[in-house]
Scaffold this motif. Structure first.
Motif, PDB file in Angstrom:
ATOM      1  N   LEU A   1       0.829  -1.201   0.000  1.00 43.77           N
ATOM      2  CA  LEU A   1       0.000   0.000   0.000  1.00 43.77           C
ATOM      3  C   LEU A   1       0.868   1.258   0.000  1.00 43.77           C
ATOM      4  N   PRO A   2       0.414   2.308  -0.680  1.00 41.50           N
ATOM      5  CA  PRO A   2       1.126   3.580  -0.586  1.00 41.50           C
ATOM      6  C   PRO A   2       1.186   4.057   0.870  1.00 41.50           C
ATOM      7  N   ASP A   3       2.314   4.586   1.273  1.00 37.42           N
ATOM      8  CA  ASP A   3       2.536   5.111   2.631  1.00 37.42           C
ATOM      9  C   ASP A   3       2.593   4.023   3.700  1.00 37.42           C
ATOM     10  N   ALA A   4       2.663   2.746   3.312  1.00 35.39           N
ATOM     11  CA  ALA A   4       2.710   1.659   4.288  1.00 35.39           C
ATOM     12  C   ALA A   4       4.150   1.309   4.637  1.00 35.39           C
ATOM     13  N   VAL A   5       4.408   1.135   5.942  1.00 36.65           N
ATOM     14  CA  VAL A   5       5.714   0.661   6.408  1.00 36.65           C
ATOM     15  C   VAL A   5       5.490  -0.342   7.535  1.00 36.65           C
ATOM     16  N   ASP A   6       6.485  -1.181   7.751  1.00 35.95           N
ATOM     17  CA  ASP A   6       6.499  -2.104   8.895  1.00 35.95           C
ATOM     18  C   ASP A   6       5.309  -3.058   8.895  1.00 35.95           C
ATOM     19  N   ALA A   7       4.928  -3.566   7.734  1.00 34.76           N
ATOM     20  CA  ALA A   7       3.849  -4.567   7.699  1.00 34.76           C
ATOM     21  C   ALA A   7       4.326  -5.858   8.352  1.00 34.76           C
ATOM     22  N   GLU A   8       3.474  -6.438   9.181  1.00 39.25           N
ATOM     23  CA  GLU A   8       3.844  -7.670   9.879  1.00 39.25           C
ATOM     24  C   GLU A   8       2.605  -8.505  10.173  1.00 39.25           C
ATOM     25  N   GLN A   9       2.832  -9.782  10.362  1.00 35.57           N
ATOM     26  CA  GLN A   9       1.758 -10.707  10.713  1.00 35.57           C
ATOM     27  C   GLN A   9       2.140 -11.464  11.975  1.00 35.57           C
ATOM     28  N   LEU A  10       1.281 -11.370  12.987  1.00 39.53           N
ATOM     29  CA  LEU A  10       1.480 -12.114  14.222  1.00 39.53           C
ATOM     30  C   LEU A  10       0.594 -13.358  14.169  1.00 39.53           C
ATOM     31  N   VAL A  11       1.204 -14.523  14.239  1.00 43.55           N
ATOM     32  CA  VAL A  11       0.446 -15.778  14.265  1.00 43.55           C
ATOM     33  C   VAL A  11       0.224 -16.160  15.721  1.00 43.55           C
ATOM     34  N   LEU A  12      -1.049 -16.329  16.085  1.00 44.51           N
ATOM     35  CA  LEU A  12      -1.437 -16.519  17.481  1.00 44.51           C
ATOM     36  C   LEU A  12      -2.112 -17.874  17.658  1.00 44.51           C
ATOM     37  N   PRO A  13      -1.393 -18.868  18.161  1.00 42.41           N
ATOM     38  CA  PRO A  13      -1.998 -20.195  18.358  1.00 42.41           C
ATOM     39  C   PRO A  13      -2.936 -20.209  19.564  1.00 42.41           C
ATOM     40  N   VAL A  14      -4.049 -20.870  19.403  1.00 40.99           N
ATOM     41  CA  VAL A  14      -5.039 -21.023  20.477  1.00 40.99           C
ATOM     42  C   VAL A  14      -5.465 -22.481  20.518  1.00 40.99           C
ATOM     43  N   GLU A  15      -5.453 -23.071  21.709  1.00 39.97           N
ATOM     44  CA  GLU A  15      -5.883 -24.455  21.864  1.00 39.97           C
ATOM     45  C   GLU A  15      -7.349 -24.499  22.256  1.00 39.97           C
ATOM     46  N   ARG A  16      -8.117 -25.265  21.483  1.00 35.47           N
ATOM     47  CA  ARG A  16      -9.544 -25.432  21.741  1.00 35.47           C
ATOM     48  C   ARG A  16      -9.905 -26.886  21.505  1.00 35.47           C
ATOM     49  N   ASP A  17     -10.589 -27.476  22.466  1.00 33.27           N
ATOM     50  CA  ASP A  17     -11.104 -28.843  22.322  1.00 33.27           C
ATOM     51  C   ASP A  17     -10.012 -29.816  21.883  1.00 33.27           C
ATOM     52  N   GLY A  18      -8.823 -29.652  22.444  1.00 32.35           N
ATOM     53  CA  GLY A  18      -7.735 -30.567  22.150  1.00 32.35           C
ATOM     54  C   GLY A  18      -7.027 -30.316  20.838  1.00 32.35           C
ATOM     55  N   ARG A  19      -7.402 -29.251  20.125  1.00 30.17           N
ATOM     56  CA  ARG A  19      -6.756 -28.905  18.855  1.00 30.17           C
ATOM     57  C   ARG A  19      -6.136 -27.520  18.979  1.00 30.17           C
ATOM     58  N   VAL A  20      -5.097 -27.284  18.184  1.00 36.66           N
ATOM     59  CA  VAL A  20      -4.456 -25.977  18.151  1.00 36.66           C
ATOM     60  C   VAL A  20      -4.837 -25.275  16.844  1.00 36.66           C
TER      61      VAL A  20
ATOM     62  N   ALA B   1      -4.548 -14.965  13.350  1.00 35.40           N
ATOM     63  CA  ALA B   1      -3.518 -13.990  13.001  1.00 35.40           C
ATOM     64  C   ALA B   1      -4.024 -12.567  13.204  1.00 35.40           C
ATOM     65  N   VAL B   2      -3.092 -11.688  13.564  1.00 35.85           N
ATOM     66  CA  VAL B   2      -3.317 -10.252  13.558  1.00 35.85           C
ATOM     67  C   VAL B   2      -2.271  -9.649  12.624  1.00 35.85           C
ATOM     68  N   LEU B   3      -2.739  -8.923  11.628  1.00 40.84           N
ATOM     69  CA  LEU B   3      -1.861  -8.280  10.669  1.00 40.84           C
ATOM     70  C   LEU B   3      -1.844  -6.791  10.938  1.00 40.84           C
ATOM     71  N   LEU B   4      -0.669  -6.201  10.927  1.00 39.97           N
ATOM     72  CA  LEU B   4      -0.515  -4.791  11.277  1.00 39.97           C
ATOM     73  C   LEU B   4       0.352  -4.083  10.245  1.00 39.97           C
ATOM     74  N   VAL B   5       0.036  -2.827  10.004  1.00 46.62           N
ATOM     75  CA  VAL B   5       0.865  -1.999   9.143  1.00 46.62           C
ATOM     76  C   VAL B   5       0.800  -0.561   9.639  1.00 46.62           C
ATOM     77  N   ARG B   6       1.926   0.095   9.600  1.00 47.00           N
ATOM     78  CA  ARG B   6       2.003   1.496  10.030  1.00 47.00           C
ATOM     79  C   ARG B   6       1.916   2.416   8.830  1.00 47.00           C
ATOM     80  N   ARG B   7       1.263   3.551   9.019  1.00 46.62           N
ATOM     81  CA  ARG B   7       1.244   4.564   7.961  1.00 46.62           C
ATOM     82  C   ARG B   7       2.465   5.472   8.110  1.00 46.62           C
ATOM     83  N   ASN B   8       3.164   5.644   7.028  1.00 48.35           N
ATOM     84  CA  ASN B   8       4.373   6.466   7.022  1.00 48.35           C
ATOM     85  C   ASN B   8       4.047   7.946   7.251  1.00 48.35           C
TER      86      ASN B   8
END
Length: 225
Positions: free
Chosen positions: A195-214, A218-225
């Motif tokens: 994206l125009p003016d986008a910097v520091d794009a990143e993706q945080l992968v967040l594991p969660v265990e539910r009912d014996g499964r993982v 994800a949370v994706l973040l980007v800063r505006r320049n």
């Protein structure tokens, strides 16, 4: 008794049917579920990723008297986490489903049992219509399950390059756009980075265990320049 399920509300509207349920988990805890058009949307068995959408975004924003736009009320956990964050002066939550706003007003949403905080403004509508240029310090989007598993096909435009560009333009320079996704999305991350003016794009992968499964959310973040 475990397994008991109680309907708290059910409404049919222009965007389909929305239902709110409360059930008793095996450990005796009360669990609230949101179902949209017969499709499970969310519950509050584990709310860590909804809260991380707020805390991770605001951890990347400097300053005080912060204004935050939240797209999607859900069960209220993201909005509550924003209100609990230091320096936040204004929280605008835009929710497409009128029923959720009414249930919030009557205290049925577990994450947001009260809407009396004067900093909080709950608005009915499409969050894309709230993208005023340079208006917010952070924009948080949790309107669907992410671009790869949509409950409402009409939300696809929000995850395309033009929709993302409008969302980022609503953020002031130095602010952050953050998006919740039910799955990691390299495609969405690439769109954000380009994206125009986008910097520091990143993706945080967040594991969660539910009912014996993982599960990996994800949370994706980007800063505006």
């Amino acid at each position: 008794m475990a397994g008991v399920r109680e309907e708290l509300g059910r409404v049919s509207g222009p965007h389909g049917e929305v239902a709110l349920w409360r059930r008793t988990a095996d450990d005796g805890a009360a669990v609230t579920e949101l179902v949209v058009d017969g499709v499970f949307a969310m519950d509050d068995v584990d709310t860590s990723t909804e809260r991380a959408l707020a805390t991770e975004a605001l951890a990347r924003v400097d300053g005080a008297e912060l204004a935050v736009l939240v797209g999607g009320l859900g069960l209220g956990w993201t909005a509550a986490s924003v209100l609990a964050s230091p320096g936040v002066a204004e929280v605008v939550v835009v929710e497409l489903e009128d029923a959720l706003l009414r249930w919030a007003a009557t205290g049925l949403l577990p994450g947001l049992p009260s809407i009396s905080d004067p900093r909080l403004d709950l608005v009915a509508g499409d969050v894309a219509c709230a993208f005023e240029p340079d208006r917010y310090d952070a924009v948080l989007l949790d309107v669907d399950n992410g671009p790869d598993f949509l409950v409402h096909g009409t939300n696809a435009g929000l995850y395309g390059a033009p929709g993302l560009a409008r969302a980022l333009a609503a953020v002031r320079p130095g602010g952050v756009l953050a998006i919740w996704s039910a799955d990691p999305s390299p495609t969405l991350l690439a769109r954000l980075a380009q994206l125009p003016d986008a910097v520091d794009a990143e993706q945080l992968v967040l594991p969660v265990e539910r009912d014996g499964r993982v599960f990996e959310y994800a949370v994706l973040l980007v800063r505006r320049n």
